[in-house]
Design an enzyme around this catalytic site. Structure first.
Site, PDB file in Angstrom:
ATOM      1  N   GLU A 124       0.487  -0.768   0.102  1.00 21.17           N
ATOM      2  CA  GLU A 124       0.143   0.323   0.223  1.00 21.17           C
ATOM      3  C   GLU A 124       1.142   1.219  -0.423  1.00 21.17           C
ATOM      4  O   GLU A 124       0.968   2.131   0.846  1.00 21.17           O
ATOM      5  CB  GLU A 124      -0.938  -0.225   0.970  1.00 21.17           C
ATOM      6  CG  GLU A 124      -1.933  -1.198   0.771  1.00 21.17           C
ATOM      7  CD  GLU A 124      -3.216  -1.420   2.253  1.00 21.17           C
ATOM      8  OE1 GLU A 124      -3.039  -0.344   2.519  1.00 21.17           O
ATOM      9  OE2 GLU A 124      -4.100  -2.553   2.140  1.00 21.17           O
ATOM     10  N   GLU A 161      -5.418  -8.536  -0.184  1.00 21.61           N
ATOM     11  CA  GLU A 161      -6.093  -8.722   0.635  1.00 21.61           C
ATOM     12  C   GLU A 161      -7.650  -8.271   0.804  1.00 21.61           C
ATOM     13  O   GLU A 161      -7.600  -7.074  -0.793  1.00 21.61           O
ATOM     14  CB  GLU A 161      -5.822  -7.489   1.349  1.00 21.61           C
ATOM     15  CG  GLU A 161      -4.612  -7.364   2.026  1.00 21.61           C
ATOM     16  CD  GLU A 161      -3.730  -6.163   3.124  1.00 21.61           C
ATOM     17  OE1 GLU A 161      -4.620  -5.322   3.742  1.00 21.61           O
ATOM     18  OE2 GLU A 161      -2.509  -5.783   2.786  1.00 21.61           O
TER      19      GLU A 161
HETATM   20  O1  AHR Z   1      -5.478  -5.895   7.045  1.00 22.55           O
HETATM   21  C1  AHR Z   1      -5.019  -4.986   7.362  1.00 22.55           C
HETATM   22  C2  AHR Z   1      -4.534  -3.521   6.732  1.00 22.55           C
HETATM   23  O2  AHR Z   1      -5.577  -3.256   5.597  1.00 22.55           O
HETATM   24  C3  AHR Z   1      -3.252  -4.076   6.222  1.00 22.55           C
HETATM   25  O3  AHR Z   1      -2.654  -4.116   6.829  1.00 22.55           O
HETATM   26  C4  AHR Z   1      -2.680  -2.897   5.270  1.00 22.55           C
HETATM   27  O4  AHR Z   1      -2.592  -3.449   3.753  1.00 22.55           O
HETATM   28  C5  AHR Z   1      -4.743  -2.814   4.975  1.00 22.55           C
HETATM   29  O5  AHR Z   1      -5.461  -0.957   4.611  1.00 22.55           O
END
Ligand code: AHR
Length: 669
Positions: A198, A316
């Site tokens: 990110e 994610e």
């Molecule tokens: O999964 C929780 C958080 O969500 C992670 O650390 C991040 O990459 C995302 O914003």
């Protein structure tokens, strides 16, 4: 005002009721086995583990001195549970944590490891007792591949480059000596490396141009050691950040294995167990958006990578609710209900259906954080409804997608419509077909007529996950409240299975039967060993349509080799003939070329490895009957390097080059 609100509420309930009172509609899906082509990578069923809340500490790691049964500090119950769902890949150490993590703090004797503050997740002290060795031990115990995300945000190029050396090198160097001193002689050979996380947000607030420059620099120092070939995964977009995809693909598309995508079903105004009819549908509607995001990001990627050799890695995903009351808000701990089973089932169907681009994914997160498959509390462990979906869907891992065309009822909800059903299907290496179906409706059973083409059904069995309660969950007190049960709600005939799908359920069907995909009829008497070729010269950036062009020469060759007189640069070749297949089954083909190439089997594209590039391997899978199948390989060379290689893997056999003995062409007489 009050009247208006009441009126709107009444109208809304009418909309919902109208679907409840409607006749049970028949939905239809066609599954054509002859169209099965792309493999569903097992890595779509991956997991994410971050130093966040109790994912690592208390979740995977309890330490060697714990009373909780463990192997070298790693919980046995959790490892066993991950093994049962065949977890194929585990991403670590973050998330946002990755861009603050300094790996050297997590090696060596635990008593000497420095601590740090985990600023992203509650400001807790991280004592680094779980580091590189422990993570790689965890992966080995589970039997999954590690995926390590390097620190691009606050680390250095040297730090990331030395991490790869520490993990992957068997050369003699101060770094590898350090590893040996820490108890590990042989390298682990980790393939998947993320270059930051990110970076548009918690990983450094960068713009895509800047990220690409920095990531290219970091990436160029992540070296291959021995036979290991690193697969670099660049930070990709979140949600609909299309400009990020465009810029990063333009700048880095040629040098990465994958581009990540983060998309959560964002519902942090409700708790996981607050389930109403209205927020059930709004949650599933948000989940369904994954399809549009994948399609649109993939279309942008196609501009730079039409052969789809760069993977979209949805590393994610999952539902993100408000934390459970009374828990640390920074630990992101949430319960998991039947609604989450639907969220998982829909997402996984979408990934399967886009498996020619989506080659890896990771649910956030494996244990105790967000949409977990496992919850722990001290020595207790609970498997969530999401876990059961991973269990039901594991049959799709490395199977070949059978494309489905679904005509389904739609459900009218506030602000639009959503489909009543979600489906995906695959055929595995034993020839069994699996169909996974979600019924999204809270009120209506749905009939689904599954029509099979090129497959005669012999037997069907089913499993179902559902409950009377929309918010049913598994708790430490009642751990088996929502569990998979046998399902028999179907009627079978030779080419059709009629399924009655109970409302709010996830169903998995397993079918045995006979493939009716036919090997083409070939006049074997006329076959001779070798291939025919047509030779062209030109300056191309992409594969041209050779069939529209006049070849400079043509003839036959013994196999996929350059014919005599081939120029060193700027030429094209189109090979054609037949490949002999010894037994029915799923065959994997691997086409490596510098530059672009295409493989067709029975005149259908099986692999596209197009564009200007160095030797790059792209694979594809085809379900083939015993006999002779038409094969075509087209290829062009431009500028610098040059090469063309075709390998295959027959069911249960080793990967090997396609040999001269397997190739034939049809002689005129
Ligand atoms: O999964 C929780 C958080 O969500 C992670 O650390 C991040 O990459 C995302 O914003």
């Amino acid at each position: 005002m009050k009247k208006t609100i009441l009126c709107i509420a009444w109208l809304f309930s009418l909309v919902l009721c109208s679907s409840s009172n409607a006749q049970v509609t028949t939905n239809e899906v066609t599954l054509d086995l002859s169209k099965a082509k792309y493999k569903i990578s097992r890595n779509i069923y991956g997991h994410f583990s971050e130093h966040l809340g109790h994912c690592i500490y208390g979740g995977f790691w309890v330490g060697e001195d714990s009373k909780i049964p463990n192997v070298r500090g790693i919980r046995t119950d959790v490892v066993d549970a991950m093994k049962r769902i065949k977890a194929p890949v585990l991403r670590w150490p973050g998330g946002c944590f990755a861009d603050e993590y300094h790996w050297k703090d997590g090696i060596g004797p635990r008593s000497t490891r420095p601590s740090m503050v985990n600023t992203n997740w509650g400001g807790v002290t991280e004592d680094n007792s779980f580091g590189t060795h422990e993570f790689l031990d965890l992966c080995q115990q589970i039997g999954c591949e590690p995926f390590i995300t390097g620190n691009l945000g606050s680390g250095t190029v040297q730090e990331m480059s030395q991490w790869v050396e520490y993990v992957n090198s068997d050369n003699i160097s101060p770094i590898t000596e350090q590893r040996k001193k820490n108890g590990r002689d042989k390298s682990w050979g980790v393939t998947f490396w993320g270059i930051g996380n990110e970076s548009w947000g918690c990983g450094g607030d960068m713009k895509p141009d800047y990220y690409s420059d920095v990531a290219l620099r970091y990436g160029s120092f992540l070296k291959n050691y021995g036979s290991n070939r690193i697969k670099k995964i660049a930070v990709g977009p979140h949600d609909d950040y299309y400009d990020w995809t465009n810029v990063v693909m333009r700048q880095m598309g040629n040098s990465i294995w994958g581009l990540s995508l983060h998309y959560y079903t964002w519902c942090n105004d409700i708790h996981a167990t607050d389930v109403t009819e209205k927020n059930w549908y709004s949650t599933l509607q948000k989940t369904l958006r994954m399809e549009e995001l994948i399609e649109r990001h993939s279309a942008i990627m196609d501009q730079y990578d039409p052969g789809k050799s760069v993977a979209l890695v949805v590393d994610e995903w999952g539902a993100w609710y408000a934390v459970e009351p009374g828990t640390n808000p920074a630990f992101l701990f949430q319960q998991n209900t039947l609604r989450d089973a639907l969220v998982a089932g829909i997402n996984l169907n979408i990934f399967n259906n886009h498996c020619n681009r989506v080659k890896m994914a990771a649910v956030a997160q494996a244990v105790n954080v967000l949409q977990s498959v496992i919850l722990t509390d001290g020595d207790k462990m609970v498997l969530t409804p999401t876990y059961d979906v991973f269990d039901m869907y594991k049959v799709h891992q490395d199977a070949v997608l059978i494309p489905t065309s679904l005509h389904t009822d739609s459900i009218s909800i506030q602000g639009g419509k959503i489909p009543a059903l979600s489906v995906s299907s695959s055929i595995d290496k034993d020839g069994k077909i699996h169909v996974t179906i979600c019924n999204l409706s809270t009120i209506k059973d749905e009939m689904l007529s599954c029509g099979f083409k090129s497959f005669a059904v012999q037997s069907v069995s089913g499993r179902i996950l559902t409950s009377d309660q929309l918010n049913a969950d598994n708790t430490f007190e009642n751990p088996d409240n929502v569990r998979i049960k046998a399902f028999g709600g179907f009627k079978t005939s030779a080419h059709t299975v009629e399924v009655t799908l109970p409302k709010h359920s996830v169903v998995a069907l397993e079918l045995t039967g006979i493939s009716e995909v036919k090997a083409p009829i070939v006049d074997v008497a006329k076959l001779k060993h070798g291939l025919v070729f047509k030779y062209y010269e030109g300056n191309w950036q992409r594969l041209p349509d050779f069939s529209e062009m006049k070849p400079l020469r043509s003839g036959t060759v013994t196999s996929l080799v350059y014919p005599e007189g081939t120029a060193e640069l700027n030429f094209g070749l189109a090979f054609g003939g037949y490949i002999k297949i010894e037994a029915d089954g799923m065959y994997d083909f691997f086409l490596t070329s510098d530059d672009g190439s295409r493989l067709t089997i029975d005149n259908e594209e099986a692999i596209l490895n197009d564009g200007l590039h160095a030797m790059v391997e792209v694979s594809g899978s085809v379900f083939l009957k015993k006999g002779y199948h038409a094969i075509g390989v087209s290829f062009f060379q431009a500028g610098g390097g040059s090469g063309l290689k075709l390998m295959m893997q027959a069911p249960g056999k080793e990967k090997m080059p396609v040999s001269d003995e397997m190739l034939f062409y049809q002689a005129e007489k």
